[in-house]
Design an enzyme around this catalytic site. Structure first.
Site, PDB file in Angstrom:
ATOM      1  N   SER A 141       0.974  -1.470  -0.219  1.00 53.46           N
ATOM      2  CA  SER A 141      -0.386   0.026  -0.231  1.00 53.46           C
ATOM      3  C   SER A 141       1.022   1.543   0.089  1.00 53.46           C
ATOM      4  CB  SER A 141      -0.835  -0.310   1.311  1.00 53.46           C
ATOM      5  OG  SER A 141      -1.241   1.618   1.685  1.00 53.46           O
TER       6      SER A 141
ATOM      7  N   ASP B 243      -6.353  -6.167   4.189  1.00 53.81           N
ATOM      8  CA  ASP B 243      -5.852  -5.404   4.710  1.00 53.81           C
ATOM      9  C   ASP B 243      -5.660  -4.880   6.221  1.00 53.81           C
ATOM     10  OD1 ASP B 243      -4.712  -2.787   4.057  1.00 53.81           O
ATOM     11  OD2 ASP B 243      -6.103  -2.271   3.565  1.00 53.81           O
ATOM     12  N   GLY B 244      -4.497  -4.569   6.731  1.00 48.32           N
ATOM     13  CA  GLY B 244      -4.279  -3.862   7.842  1.00 48.32           C
ATOM     14  C   GLY B 244      -3.642  -4.637   9.704  1.00 48.32           C
ATOM     15  N   GLY B 245      -2.264  -3.904   9.237  1.00 48.46           N
ATOM     16  CA  GLY B 245      -1.485  -4.381  10.363  1.00 48.46           C
ATOM     17  C   GLY B 245      -0.813  -5.921   9.801  1.00 48.46           C
TER      18      GLY B 245
ATOM     19  N   MET C 105     -12.314   4.340   0.139  1.00 48.29           N
ATOM     20  CA  MET C 105     -12.867   4.632   1.240  1.00 48.29           C
ATOM     21  C   MET C 105     -13.498   5.604   1.358  1.00 48.29           C
ATOM     22  SD  MET C 105      -9.444   3.198   3.229  1.00 48.29           S
ATOM     23  CE  MET C 105      -8.774   2.414   1.895  1.00 48.29           C
TER      24      MET C 105
ATOM     25  N   HIS D 252      -8.355   0.564  -3.892  1.00 46.49           N
ATOM     26  CA  HIS D 252      -9.425   0.837  -2.180  1.00 46.49           C
ATOM     27  C   HIS D 252     -10.077   2.180  -1.604  1.00 46.49           C
ATOM     28  CE1 HIS D 252      -8.869  -0.574   2.109  1.00 46.49           C
ATOM     29  NE2 HIS D 252     -10.339  -0.550   1.835  1.00 46.49           N
TER      30      HIS D 252
ATOM     31  N   HIS E 197      -1.447  -1.103  -3.715  1.00 49.74           N
ATOM     32  CA  HIS E 197      -2.727  -1.219  -3.763  1.00 49.74           C
ATOM     33  C   HIS E 197      -2.620   0.182  -3.174  1.00 49.74           C
ATOM     34  CE1 HIS E 197      -5.890  -2.226  -0.648  1.00 49.74           C
ATOM     35  NE2 HIS E 197      -5.515  -0.755  -0.241  1.00 49.74           N
TER      36      HIS E 197
ATOM     37  N   MET F  34      -9.208   7.902   0.457  1.00 50.91           N
ATOM     38  CA  MET F  34     -10.102   8.009   1.460  1.00 50.91           C
ATOM     39  C   MET F  34     -10.748   9.807   0.656  1.00 50.91           C
ATOM     40  SD  MET F  34      -6.919   6.505   4.849  1.00 50.91           S
ATOM     41  CE  MET F  34      -6.494   5.074   4.372  1.00 50.91           C
TER      42      MET F  34
ATOM     43  N   ASP G 128      -4.993   3.325  -1.204  1.00 48.66           N
ATOM     44  CA  ASP G 128      -5.954   3.827  -0.512  1.00 48.66           C
ATOM     45  C   ASP G 128      -6.368   5.260  -0.949  1.00 48.66           C
ATOM     46  OD1 ASP G 128      -6.076   1.606   1.448  1.00 48.66           O
ATOM     47  OD2 ASP G 128      -3.942   2.003   1.192  1.00 48.66           O
TER      48      ASP G 128
ATOM     49  N   GLY H 263      -2.524   4.375   8.603  1.00 43.41           N
ATOM     50  CA  GLY H 263      -1.088   2.941   8.358  1.00 43.41           C
ATOM     51  C   GLY H 263      -0.973   2.810   9.438  1.00 43.41           C
ATOM     52  N   GLY H 264       0.034   1.220   9.669  1.00 43.11           N
ATOM     53  CA  GLY H 264       0.588   1.325  11.069  1.00 43.11           C
ATOM     54  C   GLY H 264       0.033   1.328  12.556  1.00 43.11           C
TER      55      GLY H 264
ATOM     56  N   MET I 188     -10.697  -6.224   6.610  1.00 39.73           N
ATOM     57  CA  MET I 188     -10.477  -5.442   6.799  1.00 39.73           C
ATOM     58  C   MET I 188      -9.576  -5.392   8.103  1.00 39.73           C
ATOM     59  SD  MET I 188      -9.388  -2.427   4.845  1.00 39.73           S
ATOM     60  CE  MET I 188      -8.765  -1.656   6.369  1.00 39.73           C
TER      61      MET I 188
HETATM   62  C1  DX5 Z   1      -5.659   1.533   5.996  1.00 37.85           C
HETATM   63  C2  DX5 Z   1      -5.395   0.966   4.654  1.00 37.85           C
HETATM   64  C3  DX5 Z   1      -4.815  -0.138   4.726  1.00 37.85           C
HETATM   65  C4  DX5 Z   1      -2.757   0.314   4.765  1.00 37.85           C
HETATM   66  C5  DX5 Z   1      -2.794  -0.752   5.968  1.00 37.85           C
HETATM   67  O1  DX5 Z   1      -6.878   2.021   6.396  1.00 37.85           O
HETATM   68  O2  DX5 Z   1      -6.353   0.099   3.836  1.00 37.85           O
HETATM   69  O3  DX5 Z   1      -3.877  -0.166   2.913  1.00 37.85           O
HETATM   70  O4  DX5 Z   1      -2.264   1.242   4.124  1.00 37.85           O
HETATM   71  O5  DX5 Z   1      -1.158  -0.102   6.656  1.00 37.85           O
HETATM   72  P1  DX5 Z   1      -0.393  -1.226   7.190  1.00 37.85           P
HETATM   73  O6  DX5 Z   1      -0.111  -2.304   6.444  1.00 37.85           O
HETATM   74  O7  DX5 Z   1       0.033   0.157   7.851  1.00 37.85           O
HETATM   75  O8  DX5 Z   1      -1.231  -1.545   8.819  1.00 37.85           O
HETATM   76 ZN    ZN Z   2      -6.253  -0.864   1.367  1.00 42.20          ZN
END
Ligand code: DX5
Ligand code: ZN
Length: 215
Positions: free
Chosen positions: A7, A174-176, A67, A65, A32, A36, A34, A143-144, A136
């Site tokens: 991402s 996706d996420g963590g 959002m 993606h 990927h 938003m 994102d 992120g993070g 998710m």
């Molecule tokens: C969060 C995004 C993710 C994000 C994941 O809303 O959809 O794609 O980049 O980031 P990490 O891998 O750092 O959790």
């Molecule tokens: Zn994402």
């Protein structure tokens, strides 16, 4: 072999094309992206203009993606020759079935994402129509964040439904996502891992992509 979709949310936006070439060098499968809107999620990132400007700057397919609220009004903005998936949130679509058909009518694959508190059962009547389900494993927006373990349960539930009903959607998480949980995610049925900080915050980005792919 499991696929990796780094991402760009965690990349250096002042040199996006270079950053994407690093993941391409490492053997990533998708980029990927994102998107938003500051309404569906608390953060704002980028829109169609940035996605369009990346087309032709890499040969990787785009995994978009969304959002955002009312994604049906903006789908066209994300169509490029490299767009493979456009994913919308179940929670953002009152008429999800219609939006999924709209995405497919634009000639790309349709994905549906579910937030951590949304059960797999909310997708019961759309699974046969989608090309991807995105689980998710953090609350979307940043992120993070830390991986929420119930995502594992949802992935295995989806994998079971997919087998028993002979459906062919892919499962993305996706996420963590990190090197530490990637193998377990694959074991429960994940096809595509999204990783933001685990890839772009690494000292050596191409090498980190290779490490993921080797798992
Ligand atoms: C969060 C995004 C993710 C994000 C994941 O809303 O959809 O794609 O980049 O980031 P990490 O891998 O750092 O959790
Ligand atoms: Zn994402």
């Amino acid at each position: 072999m499991i696929k990796l979709a780094p991402s760009i949310l965690s990349a250096d936006f002042s040199r996006l094309a270079e950053q994407v070439s690093l993941i391409e060098q490492g053997g990533a499968d998708y980029v990927h992206m994102d998107v938003m809107d500051g309404a569906f999620v608390p953060n704002i990132t980028f829109g169609g203009l940035v996605v369009q400007s990346m087309a032709g700057r890499t040969s990787l397919p785009f995994d978009i993606h969304l959002m955002i609220e009312h994604p049906e009004q903006r789908l066209q903005d994300f169509i490029t020759p490299q767009t493979e998936f456009i994913t919308v949130h179940q929670e953002a679509c009152t008429h999800l079935h219609r939006v999924v058909q709209q995405i497919k009518s634009l000639g790309v694959k349709a994905g549906v994402a579910i937030n951590p508190a949304t059960p797999v059962s909310a997708l019961e009547y759309i699974l046969a129509d989608v090309d991807m389900v995105l689980v998710m494993s953090v609350n979307p927006g940043f992120g993070g964040q830390k991986f929420i373990p119930s995502a594992m349960v949802k992935i295995s539930e989806l994998d079971e439904i997919r087998k028993s009903e002979e459906l062919d959607f892919v499962i993305e998480v996706d996420g963590g996502v990190s090197l530490d949980n990637a193998r377990a995610l694959e074991a429960v049925g994940t096809d595509i891992l999204v990783a933001g900080s685990a890839v772009f915050k690494a000292e050596d980005v191409p090498e980190r992509v290779r490490q993921f792919k080797k798992l």
